[in-house]
Design an enzyme around this catalytic site. Structure first.
Site, mmCIF file in Angstrom:
data_model
loop_
_atom_site.group_PDB
_atom_site.id
_atom_site.type_symbol
_atom_site.label_atom_id
_atom_site.label_comp_id
_atom_site.label_asym_id
_atom_site.label_seq_id
_atom_site.Cartn_x
_atom_site.Cartn_y
_atom_site.Cartn_z
ATOM 1 N N HIS A 37 -5.763 2.864 1.042
ATOM 2 C CA HIS A 37 -5.018 4.024 1.553
ATOM 3 C C HIS A 37 -5.761 4.775 2.669
ATOM 4 C CE1 HIS A 37 -2.854 3.087 -2.007
ATOM 5 N NE2 HIS A 37 -3.548 3.818 -2.847
ATOM 6 N N ASP A 92 0.906 -1.132 0.000
ATOM 7 C CA ASP A 92 0.000 0.000 0.000
ATOM 8 C C ASP A 92 0.954 1.192 0.000
ATOM 9 O OD1 ASP A 92 -1.441 2.284 0.893
ATOM 10 O OD2 ASP A 92 -3.039 0.956 1.564
ATOM 11 N N HIS A 93 1.114 1.835 -1.143
ATOM 12 C CA HIS A 93 2.226 2.789 -1.242
ATOM 13 C C HIS A 93 2.071 3.971 -0.289
ATOM 14 C CE1 HIS A 93 -0.311 5.038 -4.100
ATOM 15 N NE2 HIS A 93 0.467 6.066 -3.856
HETATM 16 C C1 BG6 Z 1 -3.334 4.590 -6.407
HETATM 17 C C2 BG6 Z 1 -4.666 4.636 -7.111
HETATM 18 O O1 BG6 Z 1 -3.311 3.550 -5.479
HETATM 19 O O2 BG6 Z 1 -3.136 5.833 -5.740
HETATM 20 C C3 BG6 Z 1 -4.717 5.790 -8.090
HETATM 21 O O3 BG6 Z 1 -4.856 3.411 -7.815
HETATM 22 C C4 BG6 Z 1 -4.376 7.083 -7.392
HETATM 23 O O4 BG6 Z 1 -5.982 5.889 -8.699
HETATM 24 C C5 BG6 Z 1 -3.085 6.946 -6.605
HETATM 25 O O5 BG6 Z 1 -4.234 8.081 -8.379
HETATM 26 C C6 BG6 Z 1 -2.835 8.178 -5.763
HETATM 27 O O6 BG6 Z 1 -1.554 8.081 -5.214
HETATM 28 P P1 BG6 Z 1 -0.781 9.371 -4.711
HETATM 29 O O7 BG6 Z 1 0.439 8.833 -4.066
HETATM 30 O O8 BG6 Z 1 -0.510 10.208 -5.918
HETATM 31 O O9 BG6 Z 1 -1.714 10.069 -3.771
#
Ligand code: BG6
Length: 494
Positions: free
Chosen positions: A244, A181-182
């Site tokens: 997230h 989960d980045h």
């Molecule tokens: C991803 C989603 O997990 O997170 C995308 O699949 C989204 O749709 C992205 O744009 C948002 O990531 P960040 O780090 O730019 O907030």
């Protein structure tokens, strides 16, 4: 980022190495780790793809991506000597025998100690088959460690997530599975825990006696880009909330862990996620709002409505926006709403947490019948990274009048995108065998249960889309969600 446990020999095999994620995030992150000496010479990376390509051609492509995303490319030539291409059909069992042979060669050549990290940067439909073949081909029978890293989405509801999990568990133990989960790799998300547990001043106030509500926002300016096909089946609820958003809520709401060991932190997160109040069908519309963007103008540029995006149905009911009120049924949080909000094509790119404190019991200052400004703790995750505390202080005039002031700190701007940092953190954790910032199966189970209840109700009641103009803060309903409780979204606070 911790720099202990450096230099772990490892063979990193990336399935889907010619894809977008690999080029935008994985290779730049691996290179940066190498450059910082967190990966040493005992490292080899196999990029796996379907296309026929020479090693040299693949290296040229990877080099071009790194040069695009990383400003300082010192040591790039050396790094490229560790990168290899392997043509492979993930559905063909025989392909895995060739991969085994190639892996064994690299293992000997680079003295990798049989350590294997398999990164599946591919569509989830391939996760099961790849992990099955990794086992049957003997690739997972190794004298070193073996770890599987997988991207989201992990299933599309609880049932499919369970099926997928059972399939993967045939080849890898739970502790060998690293579900990415980045958001958990973002520095400021990791900072939530540090702020809470390394300071004496917050924890005593961190409960329903002193906090009136907590707001978590992740808004994007971008639309669905070229991911219409995937997004149609996911929508904002599954794409952002199930993972997230609820992960951030868990970090904000968890009890202090007994140690920073991965299993102790996870145990606390699992407890919170199990305490999420599951919504009954008749409660959904009162507590969760969905929206879909219409055409509009963002920063002077006209953008189309969601239904006109590539690979999106003309009458699509997929939500690109979700706002919700979450209740956590435990002693600490009873009565405190956690409001979450996420959407595409909104006014700004902002990931932010606002903790709003309750009022002082009595306003002694100035117009005593007026409310003082709320005390806020603002955690800025992206694009600004920092923390600020909003207080009331004496106004610089005669007499005693108050005015809001801020104590703030801001992390220094970095030379690359935040998400590259997140992947870098996570890849390094994975090499070190630290699973703290990855999602455990028990966490997934609870988040899917919570989200499934909302999705089931939404499937029964078609929405009236589109309902918010691109470049705004989402549909009006999202404002009403808070105003009904006497609150409002804190916009533009830093
Ligand atoms: C991803 C989603 O997990 O997170 C995308 O699949 C989204 O749709 C992205 O744009 C948002 O990531 P960040 O780090 O730019 O907030």
């Amino acid at each position: 980022m911790s720099t202990s446990n450096k230099n772990i020999p490892c063979l990193i095999t990336i399935f889907g190495a010619t894809g977008d994620l690999s080029h935008r995030k994985l290779f730049p992150s691996l290179f940066h780790l190498y450059q910082q000496d967190n990966l040493n010479e005992q490292i080899a990376i196999i990029g796996i793809g379907r296309r026929s390509m020479t090693n040299d051609d693949f290296r040229e492509q990877v080099k071009a991506s790194i040069e695009h995303y990383v400003t300082n490319t010192e040591h790039l030539e050396h790094f490229m000597e560790h990168v290899f291409y392997h043509e492979h059909d993930v559905n063909d069992e025989a392909s895995y025998d060739e991969l085994l042979e190639f892996s064994n060669d690299l293992n000997e050549r680079f003295e990798l100690g049989g350590n294997h990290l398999f990164y599946l940067a591919m569509a989830p439909k391939f996760f099961g088959i790849i992990s099955d073949y990794l086992k049957s081909s003997g690739l997972t029978q190794t004298e070193g460690f073996k770890r599987l890293v997988i991207e989201k989405p992990f299933g599309s509801d609880l049932v499919s997530a369970e099926e997928l999990n059972n399939q993967i568990r045939r080849s890898f133990k739970e502790e060998e599975i690293y579900r990415i989960d980045h958001y958990l790799g973002k520095d400021m998300v990791q900072n939530i825990e540090v702020l809470r547990f390394a300071n004496a001043m917050f924890e005593p106030l961190w409960n329903n006696k002193y906090i009136s509500n907590i707001q978590v926002t992740s808004s994007e300016i971008l639309g669905v880009e070229d991911r219409g096909g995937y997004y149609e089946s996911a929508g904002a609820l599954k794409d952002m909330v199930q993972n997230h958003m609820l992960q951030m809520v868990a970090l904000l709401a968890m009890e202090p862990p007994i140690s920073l060991k991965s299993e102790d932190i996870r145990a606390e997160k699992v407890k919170v996620l199990k305490s999420l109040r599951k919504l009954e069908p008749e409660e959904v519309s009162h507590n969760f709002v969905r929206g879909q963007y219409d055409a509009g103008t963002i920063n002077g540029v006209e953008v189309p409505k969601y239904r006109d995006e590539d690979r999106v149905a003309e009458d699509s009911d997929t939500p690109t926006f979700v706002a919700g009120k979450i209740r956590i049924d435990n002693f600490r949080w009873a009565g405190v709403p956690f409001y979450i909000r996420t959407g595409k094509r909104m006014k700004s790119k902002t990931i932010q947490v606002v903790v709003e404190f309750k009022e002082v019991p009595l306003n002694l200052y100035y117009e005593t019948d007026k409310k003082l400004d709320s005390n806020l703790l603002v955690i800025n995750i992206q694009p600004n990274e920092g923390v600020s505390l909003h207080l009331n202080a004496k106004k610089n005039v005669q007499g005693i009048e108050t005015e809001p002031v801020q104590l703030s700190f801001s992390m220094s701007a970095q030379d690359k995108m935040n998400t590259v940092d997140a992947y870098e953190n996570l890849l390094f954790d994975c090499l070190k065998g630290d699973a703290t910032n990855f999602t455990h199966w028990e966490e997934l189970k609870s988040t899917w249960k919570f989200v499934d209840a909302i999705q089931e109700e939404w499937t029964q009641t078609p929405p009236e889309f589109p309902d918010y103009e691109a470049g705004t803060n989402g549909p009006l309903e999202s404002e009403l969600l808070l105003s009904r409780d006497g609150f409002h979204w804190w916009e533009d606070v830093q």
